[in-house]
Design an enzyme around this catalytic site. Sequence first.
Site, short mmCIF file in Angstrom:
data_model
loop_
_atom_site.label_atom_id
_atom_site.label_comp_id
_atom_site.label_asym_id
_atom_site.label_seq_id
_atom_site.Cartn_x
_atom_site.Cartn_y
_atom_site.Cartn_z
N LYS A 29 32.01 35.94 55.87
CA LYS A 29 31.75 34.80 54.98
C LYS A 29 30.91 33.72 55.65
CE LYS A 29 35.43 35.59 51.78
NZ LYS A 29 36.75 35.29 51.32
N LYS A 45 33.82 47.29 48.90
CA LYS A 45 34.96 46.76 48.14
C LYS A 45 34.49 46.22 46.78
CE LYS A 45 36.65 42.58 49.18
NZ LYS A 45 37.35 41.48 49.87
N LYS A 94 33.46 40.42 43.00
CA LYS A 94 32.43 39.78 42.19
C LYS A 94 31.42 39.06 43.10
CE LYS A 94 31.49 36.61 38.48
NZ LYS A 94 31.93 35.44 37.75
P1 TYM Z 1 42.09 37.16 47.55
O1 TYM Z 1 42.24 36.02 46.63
O2 TYM Z 1 40.72 37.47 48.10
O3 TYM Z 1 42.64 38.47 46.87
C1 TYM Z 1 43.91 38.49 46.24
C2 TYM Z 1 44.58 39.83 46.45
O4 TYM Z 1 43.80 40.87 45.85
C3 TYM Z 1 43.56 41.89 46.82
N1 TYM Z 1 42.23 42.49 46.55
C4 TYM Z 1 42.01 43.80 46.41
N2 TYM Z 1 42.85 44.86 46.46
C5 TYM Z 1 42.31 46.09 46.27
N3 TYM Z 1 40.99 46.28 46.03
C6 TYM Z 1 40.11 45.27 45.97
N4 TYM Z 1 38.82 45.50 45.71
C7 TYM Z 1 40.62 43.95 46.16
N5 TYM Z 1 40.05 42.70 46.16
C8 TYM Z 1 41.05 41.83 46.41
C9 TYM Z 1 43.60 41.18 48.18
O5 TYM Z 1 43.85 42.05 49.24
C10 TYM Z 1 44.73 40.19 47.94
O6 TYM Z 1 45.99 40.79 48.14
N6 TYM Z 1 43.91 35.02 51.64
C11 TYM Z 1 44.24 35.68 50.41
C12 TYM Z 1 45.09 34.81 49.47
C13 TYM Z 1 46.30 34.28 50.12
C14 TYM Z 1 47.50 34.98 50.42
C15 TYM Z 1 48.36 34.03 51.04
C16 TYM Z 1 47.94 36.30 50.20
C17 TYM Z 1 46.46 33.00 50.56
N7 TYM Z 1 47.68 32.84 51.10
C18 TYM Z 1 49.63 34.38 51.47
C19 TYM Z 1 49.21 36.63 50.63
C20 TYM Z 1 50.05 35.69 51.25
C21 TYM Z 1 42.97 36.04 49.70
O7 TYM Z 1 41.94 35.47 49.94
O8 TYM Z 1 43.11 37.01 48.76
#
Ligand code: TYM
Length: 334
Positions: free
Chosen positions: A113, A196, A199
Amino acid sequence: MRLVSGIKPTGDLTLGNYIGAIKQFVNLQNELKDAEFFIFVADLHAITTPQDKQQLKKRVRDIAAMYIACGLDPNRVNLFIQSEVLEHPLLGYIMESTAYIGEMERMTQYKEKKQKQLKDGVRTSLLTYPALMAADILLYDADIVPVGDDQVQHLELTRTLAERFNSLYGETFVVPKAYTPKVGARIKSLQEPTKKMSKSESESEKAYILLLDNINQIKNKIRSAVTDNEAKIYFDEKNKPGISNLLTIYASLTDSSIEDIVKKYENETSYQKFKEDLAEIVGSTIEKIQTRYYELIKSNELDEILNQGREKAQFIAKRKMTKVLNRIGLLRQK
Ligand code: TYM
């Protein structure tokens, strides 16, 4: 047992978010009858990159509504918005004071990023973000954190920080475990199936399915997914990434095994029927979600649920924070 997880409102929710994360929350909610769930909208994480104010507001609400529309039961799950529980950034700072810069700099998501922000300046929080994520989890003494593959590295760091804090200041935090789904931990782009589904990281709209896409558009995106010329359906991520990704989506949404699906289509001589069936499955799954989402988004029910979730989260978080501050020597009394 306690489960904690969140999603950040930086983009519209994709089928990847649904399969990798939300569907797992729902499955676990239904399987683990005695467990407690804290599921939140990780809005503070969104501002590690620039956001439009109105869009951000809308997305926070959208995610909250989507959690319920996808099947989370507000009577079973505490749903809340991260920034409404100020102990998150407070413990986040303490986690920054537990972590080393080198650990943060090694995070893959940071490295990726960062490249996009180089022109306008890289926000400090983009680097420190995993400390806040650790705080999100440790604040509630989570045993299990259901996430997709791309968050596993952050979970490893969370475990390291919990262990380090415990050994510096005495047993304080539960050391959590990541839980990734057996099928669907990394849903791939429909156009470049080695990447992956995301969007923000895709050039073409056909690469991803949004939970709020028009249903016909969704079906067309499945129909036009990139595959190969072999016209045989079997799972081989290396040589057939497109078909393997579609099989994964199929298996996850129908709760069936990949082997059974392969068997079902073993006599097909083209991908047409398989894709057409999958288009219907994805379309009807998302249509049901959308119906509930549109009811919720205009009702007062959502705010009531979020208020209730906030109360419970605040109660647990405040109690934990007192303990943490006390351990470090930051509380005047006690
Ligand atoms: P984020 O918001 O990018 O994504 C949310 C969740 O969706 C999953 N995910 C996917 N799983 C399978 N295939 C994909 N293409 C795909 N894209 C996204 C991510 O693995 C995630 O589980 N840092 C985290 C948010 C967060 C969090 C937390 C999660 C903040 N604090 C505490 C767990 C516990 C994030 O950016 O996820």
